[in-house]
Scaffold this motif. Structure first.
Motif, PDB file in Angstrom:
ATOM      1  N   ALA A  73       4.418 -31.208  40.388  1.00  0.00           N
ATOM      2  CA  ALA A  73       4.961 -32.333  41.241  1.00  0.00           C
ATOM      3  C   ALA A  73       5.214 -31.689  43.422  1.00  0.00           C
ATOM      4  CB  ALA A  73       6.946 -32.005  41.631  1.00  0.00           C
ATOM      5  N   TYR A 116       4.223 -33.935  46.403  1.00  0.00           N
ATOM      6  CA  TYR A 116       4.763 -34.772  47.566  1.00  0.00           C
ATOM      7  C   TYR A 116       3.227 -34.083  48.906  1.00  0.00           C
ATOM      8  CZ  TYR A 116       7.934 -34.213  50.861  1.00  0.00           C
ATOM      9  OH  TYR A 116       8.238 -34.245  52.212  1.00  0.00           O
ATOM     10  N   TRP A 166       1.746 -37.281  49.332  1.00  0.00           N
ATOM     11  CA  TRP A 166       2.652 -38.265  49.678  1.00  0.00           C
ATOM     12  C   TRP A 166       3.150 -38.329  51.464  1.00  0.00           C
ATOM     13  CZ3 TRP A 166       5.539 -42.153  47.238  1.00  0.00           C
ATOM     14  CH2 TRP A 166       6.515 -43.067  47.579  1.00  0.00           C
ATOM     15  N   GLU A 167       3.351 -36.934  51.655  1.00  0.00           N
ATOM     16  CA  GLU A 167       3.294 -37.045  53.239  1.00  0.00           C
ATOM     17  C   GLU A 167       1.714 -36.786  53.657  1.00  0.00           C
ATOM     18  OE1 GLU A 167       6.725 -36.066  54.628  1.00  0.00           O
ATOM     19  OE2 GLU A 167       6.481 -36.968  52.504  1.00  0.00           O
ATOM     20  N   SER A 185      11.456 -39.381  51.646  1.00  0.00           N
ATOM     21  CA  SER A 185      10.717 -38.277  50.915  1.00  0.00           C
ATOM     22  C   SER A 185      11.429 -36.903  50.902  1.00  0.00           C
ATOM     23  CB  SER A 185       9.697 -38.297  52.298  1.00  0.00           C
ATOM     24  OG  SER A 185       8.611 -39.137  52.135  1.00  0.00           O
ATOM     25  N   MET A 212      13.366 -37.053  47.907  1.00  0.00           N
ATOM     26  CA  MET A 212      12.869 -36.399  46.741  1.00  0.00           C
ATOM     27  C   MET A 212      12.150 -35.285  47.012  1.00  0.00           C
ATOM     28  SD  MET A 212       8.505 -38.410  45.908  1.00  0.00           S
ATOM     29  CE  MET A 212       8.184 -38.239  47.407  1.00  0.00           C
ATOM     30  N   LEU A 213      12.313 -34.370  48.123  1.00  0.00           N
ATOM     31  CA  LEU A 213      11.415 -33.168  47.936  1.00  0.00           C
ATOM     32  C   LEU A 213      13.196 -32.403  47.341  1.00  0.00           C
ATOM     33  CD1 LEU A 213      10.178 -31.096  49.324  1.00  0.00           C
ATOM     34  CD2 LEU A 213      11.265 -31.252  51.279  1.00  0.00           C
ATOM     35  N   ILE A 249      12.712 -32.639  43.736  1.00  0.00           N
ATOM     36  CA  ILE A 249      11.829 -30.961  43.266  1.00  0.00           C
ATOM     37  C   ILE A 249      12.041 -29.898  43.420  1.00  0.00           C
ATOM     38  CG2 ILE A 249       9.614 -30.658  43.886  1.00  0.00           C
ATOM     39  CD1 ILE A 249       8.937 -33.316  44.620  1.00  0.00           C
TER      40      ILE A 249
END
Length: 482
Positions: free
Chosen positions: A125, A129, A132-133, A166, A169-170, A173
């Protein structure tokens, strides 16, 4: 060569090299480097065994004190996305040759490619991430620096939307990481957690909102039309062709395996959001006079159907979604490239100011028609196979599948109407007096269009190669969540 890390390092190295090239030769360097990346992808495709296993896996200790490792690998769900990314980037770079871009522009494209690849091959994960960023930052600058109109305001809205997703999601996670006792962030460890019903519910919504914004699904879509319209053509192709697939991929890789019970409880809501997006995007597309906005809203309709296929929880629906992610990427890049050609030739993309271009641009007219056929799902084109599987999957879903399939099927009818209207308004009828001297496509333009047309027909006639890649992985995914 079976080390995936090379597919991450090359775009980063390419970005650094390109950043120092200040002349127009940067476009050739970018094309060559992207073709090398594509060439290095081929051995992974050739050596991939189409079963449910994770292949070419590798891991390294990253942050030892937190027990975080860097883990990457490929399976039947991620490999098609890797093919899409590394296959479309050279085409998108070649399509940009009509604009005088320097190395900094192409450096951002390469850096974005590294982020996209990391998203699709991550098996933990934390690195997911990071990717993703990392993919968000360069596309923000591409759109903000090379876009047009009120691009700063539009890009701020895009950034706020995606950053909010985001952040959710963080938080999820970090919560999942705490449930492992602070020992692991790997996909295996997180999907193996026994979460309570309440925990699954809020983790589901945290991940789902992040992915739904990126896709985007109705009603979290409002950033998309403006961003697509004011971004440079290359940025629009990157956003629509590849970047939105990050959200759809996230549903398959993370959301479904992490929260299977919540997925079964709330999946019908997600499916309804997708179906609403189909109808909403199509109806708005009817009214659009700006060609870019028309394709932006049509994209909302198409990805809505893809998301609905994922939440049908059927083999056909999910395999159709994976195939249609590739098909949509090919078709939408083709459509935005045609719009770019028309705008550079005529100085406008307003449909009310166009018409009759086929008389002076017969090659473009033929290629454009084939791309539209693929986009609306005509038999023997790539879109037909994907949409057929999606509708069959939705039809077989547990949530009023018949009605959802009927409503979702309107994308075929609506899509044909607004796409053929788009073609008629640009290519047919009397030509504008100011466009009498426009010239047909040539050189690199013909090459890009030819490759797109070949892919549209080839996938339409021979889809089994791509479907076979994902079949076993999709079967295993469904067994794990049901």
């Amino acid at each position: 060569m079976d080390n995936l890390i090379i597919l991450l390092l090359l775009p980063v190295i390419s970005a650094i090299i390109l950043a120092f090239i200040k002349t127009s030769s940067a476009k050739w360097a970018a094309l060559v480097l992207s073709l090398i990346q594509l060439g290095l992808t081929i051995p992974f495709i050739c050596h991939f065994v189409p079963d449910a296993s994770v292949q070419f896996a590798a891991s390294w200790d990253w942050i030892n004190s937190l027990g975080i490792q860097f883990q990457i690998g490929l399976d039947g769900i991620s490999l098609p996305m890797l093919i899409l990314t590394n296959g479309l980037i050279p085409l998108i770079i070649l399509a940009s040759f009509g604009h005088d871009q320097k190395g900094g522009f192409y450096g951002l494209v390469s850096f974005m490619q590294a982020g996209l690849v990391l998203v699709f091959i991550s098996l933990d994960a934390f690195s997911f991430y990071v990717g993703w960023e990392a993919a968000l930052i360069p596309i923000y600058f591409i759109c903000a620096l090379w876009g047009d109109g009120d691009r700063i305001k539009v890009n701020l809205k895009f950034f706020v939307y995606t950053f909010f997703g985001s952040l959710l999601m963080l938080i999820a996670i970090i919560y999942l990481y705490q449930q492992t006792g602070g020992r692991a962030m790997s996909w295996t460890a997180l999907t193996g957690l026994e979460l309570t019903e309440g925990a699954q519910n809020w983790v589901f919504w945290a991940f789902f909102i992040a992915f739904a914004i990126k896709i985007p699904l109705f009603p979290l879509h409002s950033w998309q039309p403006d961003t697509y319209t004011h971004a440079p053509s290359t940025g629009t192709m990157l956003l629509s062709g590849i970047m939105l697939k990050m959200g759809l991929f996230g549903l398959l890789r993370w959301l479904l395996p992490l929260t299977p019970e919540a997925v079964m409880q709330y999946g019908n809501i997600a499916l309804i959001m997708g179906i609403i997006g189909v109808v909403y995007g199509s109806i708005i597309a009817f009214k659009m006079k700006d060609a870019k906005r028309l394709i932006a809203y049509s994209s909302i309709a198409h990805v809505g159907l893809i998301a609905a296929g994922i939440f049908s929880f059927t083999q056909e629906g999910i395999q159709g979604a994976i195939l249609q992610m590739i098909n949509h990427g090919i078709s939408v890049v083709g459509l935005f490239f045609v719009i770019d050609i028309i705008q550079r030739r005529t100085g406008t993309r307003d449909l009310s100011d166009l018409g009759g271009l086929a008389s002076n641009m017969p090659i473009l007219a033929i290629a454009f028609l084939i791309i539209i056929m693929g986009a609306v799902g005509l038999p023997l084109t790539n879109g037909f196979i994907g949409e057929f599987l999606l509708l069959k999957g939705i039809f077989g879903s547990a949530w009023n599948g018949v009605w959802f399939a009927v409503i979702g099927g309107t994308t075929l009818i609506f899509g044909a109407v607004y796409m053929l209207r788009f073609y008629q308004k640009t290519m047919l009828g009397p030509i504008n007096d100011g466009h009498m001297s426009v010239k047909d496509v040539s050189g690199y333009e013909v090459l890009v269009l030819s490759i797109l047309v070949i892919l549209i027909i080839l996938i339409g006639v021979l889809p089994n190669g791509l479907l076979h890649l994902s079949e076993a992985s999709v079967t295993q995914l469904l067994e794990n969540i049901k």
